[in-house]
Design a protein around this motif. Structure first.
Motif, PDB file in Angstrom:
ATOM      1  N   GLN A  40     -22.782  64.805   6.650  1.00  0.00           N
ATOM      2  CA  GLN A  40     -22.556  63.341   6.761  1.00  0.00           C
ATOM      3  C   GLN A  40     -21.124  62.344   7.901  1.00  0.00           C
ATOM      4  N   ALA A  41     -20.392  63.025   7.766  1.00  0.00           N
ATOM      5  CA  ALA A  41     -19.396  62.911   8.135  1.00  0.00           C
ATOM      6  C   ALA A  41     -19.519  62.892   9.721  1.00  0.00           C
ATOM      7  N   ASP A  42     -19.895  64.390  10.428  1.00  0.00           N
ATOM      8  CA  ASP A  42     -20.716  63.642  11.903  1.00  0.00           C
ATOM      9  C   ASP A  42     -21.673  62.253  11.870  1.00  0.00           C
ATOM     10  N   LEU A  43     -22.924  62.717  11.440  1.00  0.00           N
ATOM     11  CA  LEU A  43     -23.943  61.380  11.742  1.00  0.00           C
ATOM     12  C   LEU A  43     -23.397  59.833  12.001  1.00  0.00           C
ATOM     13  N   ILE A  44     -21.922  59.828  10.565  1.00  0.00           N
ATOM     14  CA  ILE A  44     -21.378  58.469  10.853  1.00  0.00           C
ATOM     15  C   ILE A  44     -20.419  58.819  12.337  1.00  0.00           C
ATOM     16  N   ALA A  45     -19.643  59.586  12.487  1.00  0.00           N
ATOM     17  CA  ALA A  45     -19.282  59.236  13.402  1.00  0.00           C
ATOM     18  C   ALA A  45     -19.827  59.207  14.954  1.00  0.00           C
ATOM     19  N   ARG A  46     -20.908  59.942  14.201  1.00  0.00           N
ATOM     20  CA  ARG A  46     -21.866  59.482  16.172  1.00  0.00           C
ATOM     21  C   ARG A  46     -22.575  57.820  16.106  1.00  0.00           C
ATOM     22  N   TRP A  47     -22.574  57.823  14.209  1.00  0.00           N
ATOM     23  CA  TRP A  47     -23.452  55.952  14.544  1.00  0.00           C
ATOM     24  C   TRP A  47     -22.101  54.472  14.948  1.00  0.00           C
ATOM     25  N   MET A  48     -20.340  54.906  14.544  1.00  0.00           N
ATOM     26  CA  MET A  48     -19.934  54.481  14.996  1.00  0.00           C
ATOM     27  C   MET A  48     -19.361  54.295  16.562  1.00  0.00           C
ATOM     28  N   LEU A  49     -20.084  56.004  17.303  1.00  0.00           N
ATOM     29  CA  LEU A  49     -19.412  55.663  18.484  1.00  0.00           C
ATOM     30  C   LEU A  49     -20.568  55.165  19.793  1.00  0.00           C
TER      31      LEU A  49
END
Length: 487
Positions: free
Chosen positions: A228-237
């Motif tokens: 989830q940490a990786d996913l949210i970062a990728r969303w925001m990028l």
């Protein structure tokens, strides 16, 4: 045509789901088949587009080997807990193992009422189906973990929301539909055996190596936190805002799921909100990491009995694992932003440089996507990116420090531009374009704009000179201030 179903979730205890078929529709018509995805699943796309395949997508025919179920789950919605939600308008037809050996759910969304419908009609309108098709496939092309759109049909029936709307069904593919809310469903009932059975199933399906760990359930929680940490970062990028980060919309697999009032930002603002139902900004762009951790904390609460026999020891274990979210997210976010501005290494001072850029973008209504894409051109001397800022002098004041930092990592301008273009899409599903596509389909049954947009979004990182209009931000009269949930 037979699908090679192997329905593991349907072999779990009966209380995990309700077994029932989809509700037939009157006159299904094909909108689109995702041919590459169909082939990946071992499905002939020509068959899927045939009368028989369309009947399956619409729910009028249950294929051999399917075991249709509506899954049970609970969830926190905007912070308030509902002990029973479940698939109120979706039926899991079954699971297939794709050509890479990955188990995938095939679900029909908008397939009629279920025991979890809570007086709803169980149907989906055409607009939300098209939105999910467009955005989920755009996310896949951007390389972000997501559910996929396999096919969509119109139903020939009307659904009633504020007004009468044409109905549709989406065939959705996911690594699974297990959610944080699925665990909450059993935990809220004190069903410890249900929590354990679900955890064992999720480990076997998504994190099989965790089963060999000294403490499998601790490892499972840690893996979900990291995903989830990786996913949210990728969303925001890429400037993505989910809009409804409820616990029932948080997938254990780490995939993006349930595209309701989602949106990609135009002008950057750290607290941008589009969702018409997010009145307090709970799920604003900049709040997404905090909310993801909040949701993961709810998962950890469900797993406490599996983490340790002693309550205090279990809480301590959960807190230690959850504490890993922030550094994992921060590292992914900072490294990703560095790559977006052309850096290959993380050095002291980078964070301040990037934060200064983001603040200047927010102060000057700079378009998120086009500013970062423009920086790729700026490394070769094209400074048109400055015109993305209401006051171009704001960019001019920042650029010398950026160029000085780039010089510390020597690279040919063409190579750096290529690397930056691989991080910074030129094309996203902009809100005004999505709304234009939906209007054409709903009002005129014209799907040409939908097909044209899908073709562009399939290659988001490529320069597509003939598609320049799709990269443009909205004109003042085109700005979409609110996006809407499909229920």
């Amino acid at each position: 045509m037979s699908l090679a179903f192997d329905n593991s979730y349907a072999r779990l205890p009966q209380r995990f789901y309700a077994r029932l078929p989809p509700t037939p529709v009157s006159a299904p018509r094909l909108i689109r088949v995702n041919a590459p995805l169909a082939r990946q699943l071992g499905i002939d796309p020509d068959w899927l587009a045939s009368e028989e395949g369309v009947a399956v997508i619409a729910g009028n025919r249950v294929p051999d080997g399917a075991d249709p179920i509506a899954q049970a789950y609970a969830g926190h919605q905007f912070g308030g807990f509902t002990p029973q939600l479940g698939d109120g308008r979706a039926i899991l037809l079954g699971e297939v193992v794709d050509r890479d050996g990955v188990r995938r759910d095939i679900q029909l969304k908008g397939s009629g009422p279920t025991p979890f419908s809570r007086r709803g009609d169980g149907r989906a309108a055409l607009g939300p189906v098209l939105r999910e098709f467009i955005v989920s496939e755009a996310m896949a092309a951007l390389g972000i973990p997501t559910t996929r759109a396999l096919a969509a049909v119109t139903t020939g029936d009307w659904v009633f929301r504020e007004v009468a709307l044409p109905g549709a069904v989406l065939a959705r593919v996911a690594s699974s539909h297990i959610r944080v809310g699925t665990f909450q469903f059993f935990a809220a009932r004190g069903d410890a055996d249900g929590v354990k059975a679900l955890a064992d199933h999720a480990i076997a399906r998504h994190y099989p190596d965790a089963a060999a760990a000294a403490a499998p359930y601790r490892e499972f929680l840690a893996r979900v936190v990291a995903a989830q940490a990786d996913l949210i970062a990728r969303w925001m990028l890429v400037g993505f805002i989910h809009g409804v980060m409820n616990t029932d919309n948080t997938a254990i697999s780490g995939e993006t799921i349930d595209y309701g009032p989602c949106a990609f930002m135009d002008a950057f603002h750290p607290m941008q909100v589009y969702s018409s139902i997010d009145h307090g900004g709970r799920y604003a762009f900049g709040n997404q990491p905090r909310i993801a951790l909040w949701n993961l904390t709810r998962l950890a609460e469900c797993l406490l009995p599996l983490l340790a026999d002693d309550q205090d020891a279990a809480v301590a274990i959960a807190q230690e694992i959850l504490a890993g979210f922030a550094p994992r997210f921060d590292a992914a976010w900072r490294a990703g932003l560095g790559r977006k501005i052309g850096l290959q290494e993380v050095r002291d001072g980078d964070e301040a440089l990037i934060e200064d850029l983001l603040q200047r973008m927010a102060d000057n209504q700079a378009d998120f996507t086009l500013t970062f894409r423009g920086l790729a051109d700026a490394v070769a001397g094209d400074v048109a990116v400055r015109d993305r800022f209401a006051d171009p002098a704001a960019f001019d004041a920042w650029a010398p420090r950026w160029r000085e930092r780039l010089a510390a990592e020597p690279m040919a301008p063409s190579a750096r531009r290529d690397a930056m273009c691989a991080e910074n899409p030129a094309f996203i599903p902009r809100n005004h374009q999505v709304e234009r596509v939906i209007a054409a389909a709903v009002e005129r049954e014209d799907y040409a704009p939908f097909e044209a947009l899908m073709a562009v979004l399939a290659r988001p990182f490529d320069d597509q000179p003939g598609a320049a209009d799709y990269a443009k931000p909205p004109q003042a009269e085109e700005v979409v201030a609110q996006t809407f949930c499909g229920t």
